[in-house]
Write a protein that holds these residues in place. Structure first.
Motif, mmCIF file in Angstrom:
data_model
loop_
_atom_site.group_PDB
_atom_site.id
_atom_site.type_symbol
_atom_site.label_atom_id
_atom_site.label_comp_id
_atom_site.label_asym_id
_atom_site.label_seq_id
_atom_site.Cartn_x
_atom_site.Cartn_y
_atom_site.Cartn_z
ATOM 1 N N THR A 81 0.842 -1.200 0.000
ATOM 2 C CA THR A 81 0.000 0.000 0.000
ATOM 3 C C THR A 81 0.875 1.248 0.000
ATOM 4 O OG1 THR A 81 -1.348 -1.308 1.497
ATOM 5 C CG2 THR A 81 -2.050 0.930 1.098
ATOM 6 N N LYS A 86 -2.172 4.568 2.685
ATOM 7 C CA LYS A 86 -2.112 3.959 4.019
ATOM 8 C C LYS A 86 -2.684 4.927 5.047
ATOM 9 C CE LYS A 86 1.791 0.890 4.591
ATOM 10 N NZ LYS A 86 3.228 0.901 4.825
ATOM 11 N N LYS A 90 -6.154 4.468 7.268
ATOM 12 C CA LYS A 90 -5.773 4.176 8.642
ATOM 13 C C LYS A 90 -6.895 4.513 9.637
ATOM 14 C CE LYS A 90 -1.572 4.887 11.358
ATOM 15 N NZ LYS A 90 -0.345 5.683 11.363
ATOM 16 N N ASN B 63 -6.455 -3.813 12.531
ATOM 17 C CA ASN B 63 -5.429 -4.211 13.490
ATOM 18 C C ASN B 63 -5.779 -3.643 14.852
ATOM 19 O OD1 ASN B 63 -4.115 -5.356 11.388
ATOM 20 N ND2 ASN B 63 -2.139 -4.405 11.809
ATOM 21 N N LYS B 84 -5.736 -1.725 7.657
ATOM 22 C CA LYS B 84 -4.607 -2.060 6.804
ATOM 23 C C LYS B 84 -5.194 -2.687 5.547
ATOM 24 C CE LYS B 84 -1.837 -5.593 7.669
ATOM 25 N NZ LYS B 84 -0.963 -6.476 8.438
#
Lengths: 97, 439
Positions: A81, A86, A90, B63, B84
């Motif tokens: 990624t 990312k 997130k 996560n 992720k």
């Protein structure tokens, strides 16, 4: 989102016919796979890159039988990624499938 | 990483190739790729999963937050939970990518086992020799025991017999009812045991004795043979497996050693117990004689001055009691409890004795149980645990370590011993406890 929906969305977004989208997508995947097979990574700007990684051979031990086995090396396709993407995903709310 | 540096290509550079092989306009392919990324993004954000036909699946993975440590400062901090993006290629794609190594198969490694086997066989041989030596020792010990046991036992029963005779005489004088149980117990040991010894001395009937010896020997040999056979079986079974027999033999050797030790210690224990019982009996007899005297004196003087003597007599009894307690604490059997009752309740000896001989309940020790807990349950106070210990000396070796699985008798005790409202009984129990714990 399944493949059908994906194609419909792309057709909507790019003002292309569904057939054309289907065709281009198939070709694109094949071209990408050709490149990846050669060990070349294919990147999408602002999204990430598909690349091939080599896993070295290793010695594994069966914990039950204590049999030792050599696992041969192999190549796997991974997606890396991009940093901007990312950061974007997130902090998305937790998504349960 | 290396391959990435070596050859990396952007999708934009592939546009021409895609256009050529799909037969579409290059501009169309360009707009397709742009919207492809956009739609992927949208699909991931909205659904969390995007499936690309003939390629694989891109999906979001959550996560969980976790703790981590800053390597430089050693400071702990929490990595917050985050999403992720992971890619799972289709199986066909996986195979295609791995074409280069596809023909390679996992291989078992066996070369080193051969060496190990020889080593282990050598080890096995040495262990077998060790076991043989142990068994020989075992046999020698057996023979020695059968020879030495007789003379060692011989003198004891004689003394015991005397003690028993003395005791029966004195006890009978005191009270018939109390003597019943006490005499009956020594009778069992004292009158049976001398019989074979007489034979041994006169040599009249040596035959049964020899037979006995032979019998015990035969039993021992059968035991040994059984052990050896089972060992052999296990050895063969394990040879096949060639894995963990070394540890097995270690434990087996330990077992045999333990067995031999137990035999020795058991013998010693038995002898000591006999000695203790004997001592106790002598003490008992002496005390009873003294008591009788006292009573006789009391009667004599009591006739002339009964009003003055009765209060004197009562404190005397507890004194005797204390004396006795000290001695009986050293001599460790259930009879000590009976004895105490007898002396303290001389007039009402029969009922008191009955109550103390009775068993209130039998308790099987569970995990985490302690004598104090059981005492609290049955007697109302944890300090009375000594009486449970007294009643189960045969089972409990160390009052501090009661192991699970023991079956204990809870004796029924009179109010002179167990009474929560009477602080004297508590102090008495505590004193007893001190004595036991000193030992």
């Amino acid at each position: 989102m399944n493949s059908r929906k994906l194609q419909e969305s792309i057709a909507d977004d790019a003002n292309l016919s569904l057939e054309k989208v289907d065709k281009i997508m198939e070709t694109m995947v094949n071209v990408m796979l050709d490149q990846l097979k050669e060990g070349t990574s294919v990147s999408f700007q602002g999204f990430g890159a598909f690349e091939v990684r080599k896993k070295e051979q290793r010695l594994s031990v069966n914990p039950l039988t204590k049999k030792r086995t050599i696992i041969p090396p192999k190549q796997v396709l991974v997606f890396r990624t991009g940093n901007t993407y990312k950061d974007k995903i997130k902090d998305l709310p937790r998504n349960e499938e | 990483m290396k391959s990435k540096d070596k050859n990396k290509i952007s999708i934009q550079e592939l546009l021409a190739d895609i256009a050529a092989s799909s037969g579409c306009d290059r501009r169309e392919v360009d707009s397709f790729v742009r919207s492809f990324v956009n739609v992927l993004d949208k699909g991931i954000v909205d659904d969390g999963v995007v499936k690309i036909k003939g390629f694989g699946t891109l999906k979001l993975q959550w996560n969980e937050p976790r703790k981590s440590v800053n390597v430089r400062t050693g400071e702990e901090y929490v990595i917050p939970g985050h999403n992720k993006l992971v890619f799972v290629p289709e199986n066909a794609v996986k195979d295609l990518i791995n074409e280069k190594y596809a023909q390679m198969r996992a291989m078992d490694v066996n070369e080193e086992n051969g060496n190990d086997e020889n080593e282990q066989l050598a080890k096995l041989h040495s262990q077998a020799l060790e076991i043989k030596g142990l068994l020989d020792d075992f046999n020698k010990v057996d023979k020695k025991e059968s020879v030495s046991a007789e003379p060692a036992v011989e003198p004891q029963p004689e003394v015991k017999e005397e003690a028993v005779v003395e005791e029966t005489a004195s006890v009978a004088a005191v009270s018939a009812s109390t003597s019943e149980t006490i005499v009956s117990a020594p009778n069992g040991e004292g009158y049976v045991e001398p019989a074979p010894i007489e034979n041994y001395d006169t040599g009249e009937r040596k035959v049964p004795l020899v037979k006995k010896k032979k019998m015990s020997k035969v039993i021992d040999w059968i035991l040994i043979a059984f052990l050896v056979i089972s060992l052999c079986g296990v050895i063969f079974y394990i040879e096949k497996e060639t894995s963990c027999f070394s540890s097995f033999f270690d434990t087996e050797i330990a077992n045999i050693k333990q067995y031999i030790n137990e035999r020795d210690s058991d013998d010693a224990e038995r002898k000591e117990q006999e000695r203790l019982q004997e001592k106790e009996r002598i003490q008992k007899a002496a005390l009873k004689a003294r008591e009788e005297e006292m009573r006789a004196n009391a009667e004599k003087t009591g006739i002339s001055d009964s009003a003055g003597y009765v209060p004197v007599e009562i404190p005397q009894k507890p004194k005797a009691n204390v004396e006795k307690k000290d001695k009986s604490a050293a001599a460790a059997t259930t009879e000590s409890a009976d004895k105490k009752d007898k002396t303290s309740n001389k007039p009402a000896a029969a009922p008191a004795k009955q109550s103390s001989g009775e068993i209130l309940a039998t308790v099987t020790i569970g995990k985490g149980d302690r004598l104090t807990l059981i005492a609290e349950k049955y007697y109302g106070h944890k300090d009375y645990w000594v009486y449970i210990f007294e009643a189960n000396k045969g089972v409990i070796k160390n009052p501090d370590a009661v192991s699970a699985g023991m079956t204990l008798k809870i004796p029924k005790l009179g109010s002179d011993k167990v009474d929560v409202n009477n602080p004297q009984t508590l102090t008495k129990a505590k004193e007893l406890a001190k004595q036991y714990l000193k030992k």
